[in-house]
Design a protein around this motif. Structure first.
Motif, short mmCIF file in Angstrom:
data_model
loop_
_atom_site.label_atom_id
_atom_site.label_comp_id
_atom_site.label_asym_id
_atom_site.label_seq_id
_atom_site.Cartn_x
_atom_site.Cartn_y
_atom_site.Cartn_z
N ASN A 87 0.64 -0.94 0.07
CA ASN A 87 0.28 -0.46 -0.16
C ASN A 87 0.53 1.04 0.14
OD1 ASN A 87 1.05 -0.28 2.43
ND2 ASN A 87 -0.61 0.02 3.32
N ALA A 88 2.63 1.38 -0.47
CA ALA A 88 2.58 2.38 -0.62
C ALA A 88 2.63 3.56 -1.31
CB ALA A 88 4.58 2.18 -0.85
N VAL A 89 2.32 3.10 -1.96
CA VAL A 89 1.95 4.75 -3.58
C VAL A 89 0.47 4.92 -2.52
CG1 VAL A 89 1.27 4.95 -5.77
CG2 VAL A 89 2.32 3.76 -5.46
N GLU A 90 -0.34 4.36 -2.11
CA GLU A 90 -1.26 5.18 -1.41
C GLU A 90 -1.38 5.40 -0.59
OE1 GLU A 90 -5.77 3.28 0.73
OE2 GLU A 90 -4.39 2.19 -0.24
N LEU A 91 -0.11 4.95 0.21
CA LEU A 91 -0.38 6.01 1.99
C LEU A 91 0.75 6.83 1.10
CD1 LEU A 91 1.23 2.84 4.06
CD2 LEU A 91 -0.50 4.52 4.60
N LEU A 92 2.05 7.24 1.13
CA LEU A 92 2.92 8.30 0.26
C LEU A 92 1.29 9.30 -0.24
CD1 LEU A 92 4.98 9.42 0.00
CD2 LEU A 92 5.30 8.71 -2.45
N ASN A 93 0.41 9.44 -1.36
CA ASN A 93 -0.13 10.23 -1.82
C ASN A 93 -0.72 10.79 -0.77
OD1 ASN A 93 -1.23 10.72 -5.01
ND2 ASN A 93 -0.22 8.22 -4.64
N LYS A 94 -1.72 10.05 0.43
CA LYS A 94 -2.14 10.77 1.57
C LYS A 94 -1.40 11.70 2.12
CE LYS A 94 -5.64 7.29 2.18
NZ LYS A 94 -6.35 6.23 3.36
N GLU A 95 -0.01 11.45 2.13
CA GLU A 95 0.81 11.49 3.80
C GLU A 95 1.78 12.73 2.27
OE1 GLU A 95 2.59 7.50 6.26
OE2 GLU A 95 3.80 8.39 4.11
N LEU A 96 1.71 13.47 1.07
CA LEU A 96 2.65 14.07 0.61
C LEU A 96 1.30 15.58 0.79
CD1 LEU A 96 4.61 12.62 -2.75
CD2 LEU A 96 4.50 13.77 -0.28
N LYS A 97 0.05 14.65 0.30
CA LYS A 97 -1.06 15.40 -0.41
C LYS A 97 -1.13 16.61 1.31
CE LYS A 97 -5.88 15.61 -0.51
NZ LYS A 97 -7.20 14.91 -1.01
N ASN A 98 -0.94 16.04 2.97
CA ASN A 98 -0.99 17.26 3.88
C ASN A 98 -0.41 17.56 4.17
OD1 ASN A 98 -3.37 16.04 4.39
ND2 ASN A 98 -2.91 13.89 5.39
N LYS A 99 1.29 17.26 3.78
CA LYS A 99 2.65 18.29 3.80
C LYS A 99 2.90 19.75 4.41
CE LYS A 99 4.90 14.58 5.86
NZ LYS A 99 5.45 15.19 7.26
N ARG A 100 2.59 20.53 4.43
CA ARG A 100 2.56 21.54 4.37
C ARG A 100 3.76 21.74 4.28
NH1 ARG A 100 -1.31 24.38 9.10
NH2 ARG A 100 -2.97 23.59 8.61
N LYS A 101 4.62 21.67 4.50
CA LYS A 101 6.19 22.28 3.94
C LYS A 101 6.77 21.00 3.07
CE LYS A 101 10.81 22.69 6.40
NZ LYS A 101 11.40 22.77 7.96
N LYS A 102 7.16 21.94 2.19
CA LYS A 102 7.92 21.05 0.67
C LYS A 102 9.44 20.43 1.42
CE LYS A 102 5.01 21.72 -2.34
NZ LYS A 102 4.29 20.29 -3.06
N GLY A 103 10.01 19.82 1.27
CA GLY A 103 11.78 19.74 1.44
C GLY A 103 11.93 17.83 0.19
N VAL A 104 13.05 18.10 0.42
CA VAL A 104 13.28 16.66 -0.65
C VAL A 104 13.66 15.11 0.22
CG1 VAL A 104 15.61 15.10 -1.54
CG2 VAL A 104 15.93 18.24 -1.82
N ILE A 105 12.64 14.46 -0.93
CA ILE A 105 12.45 13.15 -0.66
C ILE A 105 13.18 12.57 -0.59
CG2 ILE A 105 10.55 11.19 -0.35
CD1 ILE A 105 8.34 13.77 -0.87
N GLY A 106 13.55 11.01 0.44
CA GLY A 106 15.05 10.36 -0.02
C GLY A 106 14.69 8.84 0.23
#
Length: 293
Positions: free
Chosen positions: A60-79
């Motif tokens: 479910n990694a893609v589903e989770l990441l979509n939800k988490e990025l949608k709620n991220k207010r602060k942009k930053g480098v994802i590694g």
């Protein structure tokens, strides 16, 4: 066969972003790895992975990441890629890393990827889209000898194929680096090997090399590594035991000589020994803007 699980979360916040390519957030689509590198530090007890050679798929990694990025207010480098390779062999089937990159592109985050696989070339289209903001790829090269690499990194792409991948990515304007680590004592710690890596980095347009002239050795990682040394390189284990005992950080015995050769060769080609970061890129652009006014 890989084991599939549903993860509860995917993104973690980096405590020290500057320590690894300026990453503010990290994620792993897989737990464990199919590259089976004989030296891998992730086998150590502190990482709490009982069998690192058994791949666990976060389906479910893609589903989770979509939800988490949608709620991220602060942009930053994802590694990704510091613990488990995002392009392990099963990625050909699951395509979870590709799905996560699509989410990162959609939400316009910068990315840094570390891998030992030329499978990354499959995702050039998404990387180019992300690179409108910033995309950085580091491919690990510990030796240019494909026969030696096949023994120490048996499931990874050949060193030759990894270098060619770097060349393609560089040509397309992706920020490329070589993570030249670990350099295995008594196996890879020759001036010839170090200089050949630098020469090929220059040939393929790589602008950064991040080295570690040595390796780590602790608990389960040491036990596994020594068993592989006994199988493939009889007599080498005794050199490790005599030279390093039970210490964790094992620098090559000729580190000063190798460091000097590495530094000179990189200076010759204009290759930096520092990690590239999104922040340094932004700063360089800003300085260029002000200097040209």
């Amino acid at each position: 066969m890989p084991k599939e699980i549903d993860a509860k979360m995917l993104l973690s916040t980096s405590k020290n972003p500057s320590s690894w390519f300026g990453t503010n957030y990290t994620f792993n689509t897989y737990r464990g790895c199919e590259h089976h590198c004989i030296y891998c530090d992730s086998r150590s007890l502190c990482y709490r992975i009982d069998n690192f050679d058994e791949l666990i798929v976060k389906r479910n990694a893609v589903e989770l990441l979509n939800k988490e990025l949608k709620n991220k207010r602060k942009k930053g480098v994802i590694g990704t890629g510091a613990m488990s390779d995002p392009y392990t062999r099963s990625e050909k089937h699951y395509q979870l890393t590709r799905g996560c990159l699509e989410a990162i592109a959609q939400y316009r985050f910068p990315i840094h990827i570390t891998t030992k696989s030329n499978l990354i070339l499959r995702d050039i289209d998404i990387l180019q889209e992300i690179n409108k903001i910033y995309a950085s790829v580091a491919i690990t090269i510990t030796t240019t000898d494909d026969k030696l690499a096949k023994i120490v990194e048996p499931g990874a792409s050949s060193s030759t194929d990894r270098l060619k991948a770097l060349g393609i990515l560089s040509e397309l304007g992706i920020h490329t680096s070589i993570t030249m680590m670990p350099i295995l004592p008594f196996l890879e710690d020759t001036e010839e090997n170090i200089l050949d890596i630098v020469n090929k980095a220059n040939y393929y347009g790589v602008k950064n090399i991040v080295p570690w002239l040595g390796m780590s050795l602790r608990d389960r990682q040491r036990d596994y590594y020594y068993k592989k040394l006994d199988k493939h390189f009889p007599g080498i284990r005794e050199k490790y035991e005599k030279s390093y005992g039970d210490i964790y950080s094992c620098s090559t015995k000729n580190m000063k000589k190798l460091s000097y050769a590495l530094s000179n060769a990189c200076s010759k080609y204009g290759i930096s020994l520092k990690m590239p970061t999104y922040q340094s890129e932004v700063t360089a652009v800003q300085l260029s803007f002000f200097n040209n006014k």
